[in-house]
Design a protein around this motif. Structure first.
Motif, PDB file in Angstrom:
ATOM      1  N   ALA A  66      13.502  22.859  -1.193  1.00 25.51           N
ATOM      2  CA  ALA A  66      14.136  21.609  -1.586  1.00 25.51           C
ATOM      3  C   ALA A  66      13.627  20.475  -0.708  1.00 25.51           C
ATOM      4  O   ALA A  66      13.581  20.620   0.519  1.00 25.51           O
ATOM      5  N   GLU A  67      13.263  19.357  -1.311  1.00 28.89           N
ATOM      6  CA  GLU A  67      12.614  18.281  -0.570  1.00 28.89           C
ATOM      7  C   GLU A  67      13.444  17.805   0.612  1.00 28.89           C
ATOM      8  O   GLU A  67      12.924  17.568   1.695  1.00 28.89           O
ATOM      9  N   GLU A  68      14.759  17.663   0.422  1.00 30.76           N
ATOM     10  CA  GLU A  68      15.596  17.101   1.483  1.00 30.76           C
ATOM     11  C   GLU A  68      16.237  18.164   2.371  1.00 30.76           C
ATOM     12  O   GLU A  68      17.071  17.853   3.213  1.00 30.76           O
ATOM     13  N   GLY A  69      15.871  19.434   2.172  1.00 34.04           N
ATOM     14  CA  GLY A  69      16.302  20.498   3.068  1.00 34.04           C
ATOM     15  C   GLY A  69      17.776  20.841   3.009  1.00 34.04           C
ATOM     16  O   GLY A  69      18.345  21.300   4.002  1.00 34.04           O
ATOM     17  N   SER A  70      18.417  20.650   1.839  1.00 35.87           N
ATOM     18  CA  SER A  70      19.841  20.956   1.715  1.00 35.87           C
ATOM     19  C   SER A  70      20.131  22.444   1.870  1.00 35.87           C
ATOM     20  O   SER A  70      21.249  22.826   2.201  1.00 35.87           O
ATOM     21  N   SER A  71      19.135  23.285   1.613  1.00 34.14           N
ATOM     22  CA  SER A  71      19.259  24.721   1.858  1.00 34.14           C
ATOM     23  C   SER A  71      17.912  25.253   2.304  1.00 34.14           C
ATOM     24  O   SER A  71      16.875  24.874   1.759  1.00 34.14           O
ATOM     25  N   THR A  72      17.914  26.117   3.300  1.00 32.05           N
ATOM     26  CA  THR A  72      16.685  26.761   3.768  1.00 32.05           C
ATOM     27  C   THR A  72      16.685  28.251   3.439  1.00 32.05           C
ATOM     28  O   THR A  72      15.855  28.999   3.937  1.00 32.05           O
ATOM     29  N   LYS A  73      17.612  28.660   2.589  1.00 36.30           N
ATOM     30  CA  LYS A  73      17.682  30.061   2.189  1.00 36.30           C
ATOM     31  C   LYS A  73      16.407  30.470   1.472  1.00 36.30           C
ATOM     32  O   LYS A  73      15.887  29.745   0.622  1.00 36.30           O
ATOM     33  N   VAL A  74      15.875  31.636   1.805  1.00 34.60           N
ATOM     34  CA  VAL A  74      14.682  32.178   1.155  1.00 34.60           C
ATOM     35  C   VAL A  74      15.085  33.396   0.340  1.00 34.60           C
ATOM     36  O   VAL A  74      15.668  34.345   0.868  1.00 34.60           O
ATOM     37  N   GLY A  75      14.802  33.369  -0.940  1.00 38.47           N
ATOM     38  CA  GLY A  75      15.137  34.491  -1.811  1.00 38.47           C
ATOM     39  C   GLY A  75      14.099  35.589  -1.736  1.00 38.47           C
ATOM     40  O   GLY A  75      12.902  35.316  -1.571  1.00 38.47           O
ATOM     41  N   ASP A  76      14.527  36.825  -1.866  1.00 34.56           N
ATOM     42  CA  ASP A  76      13.589  37.945  -1.855  1.00 34.56           C
ATOM     43  C   ASP A  76      12.644  37.886  -3.046  1.00 34.56           C
ATOM     44  O   ASP A  76      11.470  38.250  -2.931  1.00 34.56           O
ATOM     45  N   ARG A  77      13.156  37.433  -4.190  1.00 29.88           N
ATOM     46  CA  ARG A  77      12.319  37.367  -5.388  1.00 29.88           C
ATOM     47  C   ARG A  77      12.289  35.959  -5.994  1.00 29.88           C
ATOM     48  O   ARG A  77      11.225  35.442  -6.309  1.00 29.88           O
ATOM     49  N   TYR A  78      13.450  35.340  -6.145  1.00 29.39           N
ATOM     50  CA  TYR A  78      13.529  34.055  -6.826  1.00 29.39           C
ATOM     51  C   TYR A  78      13.772  32.910  -5.843  1.00 29.39           C
ATOM     52  O   TYR A  78      14.566  33.035  -4.914  1.00 29.39           O
ATOM     53  N   ASN A  79      13.084  31.785  -6.103  1.00 23.77           N
ATOM     54  CA  ASN A  79      13.296  30.577  -5.317  1.00 23.77           C
ATOM     55  C   ASN A  79      13.240  29.358  -6.231  1.00 23.77           C
ATOM     56  O   ASN A  79      12.308  29.226  -7.042  1.00 23.77           O
ATOM     57  N   TRP A  80      14.245  28.507  -6.118  1.00 26.09           N
ATOM     58  CA  TRP A  80      14.256  27.232  -6.824  1.00 26.09           C
ATOM     59  C   TRP A  80      13.415  26.216  -6.049  1.00 26.09           C
ATOM     60  O   TRP A  80      13.479  26.158  -4.831  1.00 26.09           O
ATOM     61  N   ILE A  81      12.635  25.417  -6.769  1.00 25.47           N
ATOM     62  CA  ILE A  81      11.811  24.360  -6.179  1.00 25.47           C
ATOM     63  C   ILE A  81      12.345  23.038  -6.722  1.00 25.47           C
ATOM     64  O   ILE A  81      12.265  22.787  -7.932  1.00 25.47           O
ATOM     65  N   ILE A  82      12.879  22.196  -5.842  1.00 24.82           N
ATOM     66  CA  ILE A  82      13.698  21.062  -6.275  1.00 24.82           C
ATOM     67  C   ILE A  82      13.214  19.739  -5.674  1.00 24.82           C
ATOM     68  O   ILE A  82      12.982  19.639  -4.477  1.00 24.82           O
ATOM     69  N   ASP A  83      13.131  18.731  -6.522  1.00 23.94           N
ATOM     70  CA  ASP A  83      13.007  17.345  -6.074  1.00 23.94           C
ATOM     71  C   ASP A  83      14.156  16.576  -6.730  1.00 23.94           C
ATOM     72  O   ASP A  83      14.153  16.372  -7.947  1.00 23.94           O
ATOM     73  N   PRO A  84      15.148  16.152  -5.952  1.00 24.81           N
ATOM     74  CA  PRO A  84      16.325  15.513  -6.561  1.00 24.81           C
ATOM     75  C   PRO A  84      16.026  14.159  -7.183  1.00 24.81           C
ATOM     76  O   PRO A  84      16.656  13.784  -8.174  1.00 24.81           O
ATOM     77  N   ILE A  85      15.097  13.413  -6.592  1.00 25.34           N
ATOM     78  CA  ILE A  85      14.617  12.173  -7.207  1.00 25.34           C
ATOM     79  C   ILE A  85      13.119  12.079  -6.953  1.00 25.34           C
ATOM     80  O   ILE A  85      12.689  11.722  -5.855  1.00 25.34           O
ATOM     81  N   ASP A  86      12.332  12.437  -7.942  1.00 27.15           N
ATOM     82  CA  ASP A  86      10.895  12.260  -7.829  1.00 27.15           C
ATOM     83  C   ASP A  86      10.581  10.830  -8.266  1.00 27.15           C
ATOM     84  O   ASP A  86      10.809  10.463  -9.421  1.00 27.15           O
TER      85      ASP A  86
END
Length: 269
Positions: A66-86
């Protein structure tokens, strides 16, 4: 996993978050500088926190880039890639386009691929989305890349570097070439929107360097699902994390990437 149902939920989330951004844009924007010409507002942070919270409910095992670092959780398989305002610079100046970009990456042992992508552009209220093995959609209608056969028949898009100016000589040559040899060159200020516009055929191609994964993940997936192609400046597949991307319809792709390679590197393939 039912990717269609998940995608529908993400579309709803993007639209709801878009309304939050509209509401907050009426208030004074608290702007902070992350780097040279790189800004963040309280709206970026608030929007991302909302997105992360809801996505955590939809897919609890997934992590986040996530661009603004709201979560640093790393998924074993799935990860969301987020830009809240591009397109934050557009946003703070009251300009469109700016968009929410959300993608889901599946790091399966057999592959590492984006399997879902949503780009919601607030100015025109347009939501572009797709999931693995599905077409790309714009507000419920199937979209495809254009059928323009040559650069000479194409409207192209790019983005200007805002921090890394080390490759400006080649980049300026590319601007000169495409301005003289295409229908024109546009710079909108949101890579996610540029890519969505390639997916729906408004642009034939897009290229830029200095981008991050959250800028391009959803949009590049949309181009792929709409029948187009993506690569890095060398023609390889490192466009998600390699900070450079070429994206276009299928017909101009070979010509487009060859021109960019030659101009950016000053040599032939």
């Amino acid at each position: 996993m039912d990717l269609k149902t998940l995608c529908q939920s993400v579309v709803e989330l993007a639209k709801n978050t878009g309304q939050y951004i509209r509401d907050e844009s009426q208030n004074s924007k608290q702007i902070k500088t992350k780097g040279k010409n790189d800004f963040v507002t309280h709206v970026d942070k608030g929007a991302e926190e909302r997105i992360v919270a809801r996505l955590s409910e939809l897919l609890p095992e997934a992590g986040f880039i996530a661009e603004e670092g709201s979560s640093t959780k790393v998924g074993d398989r799935y990860n969301w890639i987020i830009d809240p305002i591009d397109g934050t610079t557009n946003f703070i100046h009251g300009l469109f386009p700016h968009a929410i970009s959300i993608a889901l990456q599946d790091n399966d042992i057999k592959s590492k691929e984006i399997v879902l992508g949503v780009v919601y552009e607030l100015g025109l209220n347009e939501c572009f989305y797709s999931w693995k093995d599905a077409p790309a959609y714009l507000n419920g209608e199937v979209i495809t890349v254009s059928q323009a056969p040559k650069i000479a028949d194409s409207l192209l898009a790019t983005g200007f570097p805002y921090a890394n100016f080390e490759r400006m000589e080649g980049f300026m040559k590319s601007l000169d070439y495409f301005m003289k040899n295409s229908h024109g060159l546009r710079r909108l200020g949101s890579a996610a929107v540029d890519l969505a516009y390639v997916a729906c055929g408004r642009f034939e191609g897009f290229y830029e360097y200095g981008l991050q994964s959250y800028d391009v993940a959803a949009g590049a997936f949309l181009v792929q699902q709409a029948g187009g192609h993506n690569c890095d400046f060398s023609g390889g597949k490192n466009y998600l994390y390699g900070q450079e991307i070429i994206s276009s319809n299928a017909l101009i792709f070979k010509e487009f990437k060859k021109v960019i390679y030659n101009l950016m590197y000053g040599e032939s393939e």
